[in-house]
Design an enzyme around this catalytic site. Structure first.
Site, PDB file in Angstrom:
ATOM      1  N   LEU A   1       0.872  -1.182   0.000  1.00 16.82           N
ATOM      2  CA  LEU A   1       0.000   0.000   0.000  1.00 16.82           C
ATOM      3  C   LEU A   1       0.904   1.225   0.000  1.00 16.82           C
ATOM      4  O   LEU A   1       1.840   1.300   0.809  1.00 16.82           O
ATOM      5  CB  LEU A   1      -0.888   0.002   1.251  1.00 16.82           C
ATOM      6  CG  LEU A   1      -1.788  -1.229   1.441  1.00 16.82           C
ATOM      7  CD1 LEU A   1      -2.401  -1.232   2.846  1.00 16.82           C
ATOM      8  CD2 LEU A   1      -2.899  -1.245   0.384  1.00 16.82           C
TER       9      LEU A   1
ATOM     10  N   VAL B   1       4.603  -1.279   3.138  1.00 14.64           N
ATOM     11  CA  VAL B   1       4.366   0.107   2.741  1.00 14.64           C
ATOM     12  C   VAL B   1       5.253   0.462   1.555  1.00 14.64           C
ATOM     13  O   VAL B   1       6.455   0.178   1.545  1.00 14.64           O
ATOM     14  CB  VAL B   1       4.636   1.071   3.917  1.00 14.64           C
ATOM     15  CG1 VAL B   1       4.463   2.501   3.462  1.00 14.64           C
ATOM     16  CG2 VAL B   1       3.692   0.767   5.064  1.00 14.64           C
ATOM     17  N   LYS B   2       4.600   1.072   0.563  1.00 16.46           N
ATOM     18  CA  LYS B   2       5.338   1.462  -0.643  1.00 16.46           C
ATOM     19  C   LYS B   2       5.818   2.901  -0.511  1.00 16.46           C
ATOM     20  O   LYS B   2       5.019   3.819  -0.287  1.00 16.46           O
ATOM     21  CB  LYS B   2       4.395   1.377  -1.844  1.00 16.46           C
ATOM     22  CG  LYS B   2       4.786   0.354  -2.867  1.00 16.46           C
ATOM     23  CD  LYS B   2       3.814   0.418  -4.020  1.00 16.46           C
ATOM     24  CE  LYS B   2       4.219  -0.500  -5.129  1.00 16.46           C
ATOM     25  NZ  LYS B   2       3.314  -0.392  -6.267  1.00 16.46           N
ATOM     26  N   ILE B   3       7.104   3.083  -0.689  1.00 14.87           N
ATOM     27  CA  ILE B   3       7.700   4.428  -0.617  1.00 14.87           C
ATOM     28  C   ILE B   3       8.420   4.700  -1.943  1.00 14.87           C
ATOM     29  O   ILE B   3       9.270   3.903  -2.355  1.00 14.87           O
ATOM     30  CB  ILE B   3       8.749   4.509   0.529  1.00 14.87           C
ATOM     31  CG1 ILE B   3       8.141   4.127   1.886  1.00 14.87           C
ATOM     32  CG2 ILE B   3       9.407   5.886   0.575  1.00 14.87           C
ATOM     33  CD1 ILE B   3       7.289   5.183   2.538  1.00 14.87           C
TER      34      ILE B   3
END
Ligand code: G3P
Length: 300
Positions: A62, A92-94
């Site tokens: 996400l 978590v997508k960064i």
């Protein structure tokens, strides 16, 4: 190789899950927008995301929306606190670099990755377009890096004067091997006509050939992934590659040949992995040839 589906469409996720080959899901703001618009305003986004997490036992990426380190970390923690308790599978997508061309936020992404890796929140570093970015993300502690193959193929074709949509459809395989051969042919021809020194140091027109059909030496999206895989294997990084922005089943095969840990695929590409007209033709012939005695032997 693990297979993730690159979508926020629950029907696609559930269908791929039912095939027994799905290992995870990746989403991004564009895929959430697409899923939301297909539900025509009926979507409860929090419930939708929760359902994705419940459907798949593997990692679900996400993405954050912020661009500054602290804001990205805050959003990542919110996502993780809100959703990870559902199935313990939030990643978590960064983005690797959030500058949007302004060159003032270049290191916010890696700074956020570093902070999150220290708190134990798994990060998928996205929008990786060159091996050097993957090195930085791995050094910052990203659990995954996502190189965007199709976008690099688009970029190289764009530099060659080919426009997606006008000159080739999105799902067309980019034959970088052929482009490389053409390029080498022209370079060799010039070298045989002149001295190598002239080509390398003096001849601007020939020098352009060195930059034609590649992105700083990267020949294609698959070539970028090959380079990243080599680099990560050369050292002690635990970072895994998620080959992303994949447009064709042929790219998936090449990623598997390279030994990429994960490919995240549009639903249609997963479907393409299964189809071959000779399989269908062979299936029909077997079906036509079944004698009744054989069928009843199996069904009694
Ligand atoms: O995972 C990244 C992907 O969603 C981007 O795909 O085809 O828009 O480049 P594409």
């Amino acid at each position: 190789m693990d297979i993730f589906v690159d979508t926020a469409d629950l029907d696609e996720i559930k269908e791929a899950e039912s095939w027994g080959i799905l290992d995870g899901v990746t989403t991004n703001p564009s895929l959430i927008k697409k899923a939301a618009s297909s539900e025509q305003g009926e979507m409860n986004l929090e419930e939708h995301i929760s359902e994705i997490l419940r459907t798949v036992d593997g990692p679900v990426s996400l993405e954050v929306t912020a661009v500054d380190q602290q804001d990205m970390v805050d959003e990542a923690e919110t996502l993780y606190d809100k959703f990870n308790e559902i199935n313990d599978n939030v990643v978590v997508k960064i983005p690797v670099n959030t500058s949007m061309g302004k060159n003032d936020d270049d290191f916010e992404g890696v700074k956020a990755i570093k902070s999150l890796s220290e708190t134990g929140i798994p990060v998928n570093c996205t929008l990786v377009m060159k091996p050097n970015q993957a090195i930085m993300a791995a050094k910052a502690g990203a659990e995954y890096v996502s190189p965007f193959l199709g976008r690099i193929d688009d970029h190289i074709r764009d530099q060659m004067g080919l426009k997606r949509g006008e000159d080739y459809p999105k799902g067309t395989y980019y034959p970088s091997e052929m482009v490389e051969r053409v390029r080498n042919y022209h370079i060799q021809r010039r070298i045989s006509e002149r001295s190598p020194e002239d080509i390398i140091y003096k001849d601007e027109e020939s020098m352009e050939l060195f930059y034609w059909g590649n992105d700083d030496g990267v020949l294609s999206g698959v070539d970028m992934v090959w380079s990243i895989k080599n680099i990560l294997d050369n050292y002690t990084f635990d970072t895994k590659i998620i080959a992303a922005s994949i447009r064709t089943a042929r790219q998936v095969r090449q990623c598997a040949e390279i030994g990429v840990e994960i490919s995240t695929l549009p639903f249609s590409v997963i479907e393409d992995m299964m189809s071959h007209h000779k399989t269908s033709e062979g299936m029909k012939a077997f079906d036509d040839d079944v004698i009744p005695e054989y069928r009843s032997l199996l069904r009694d």
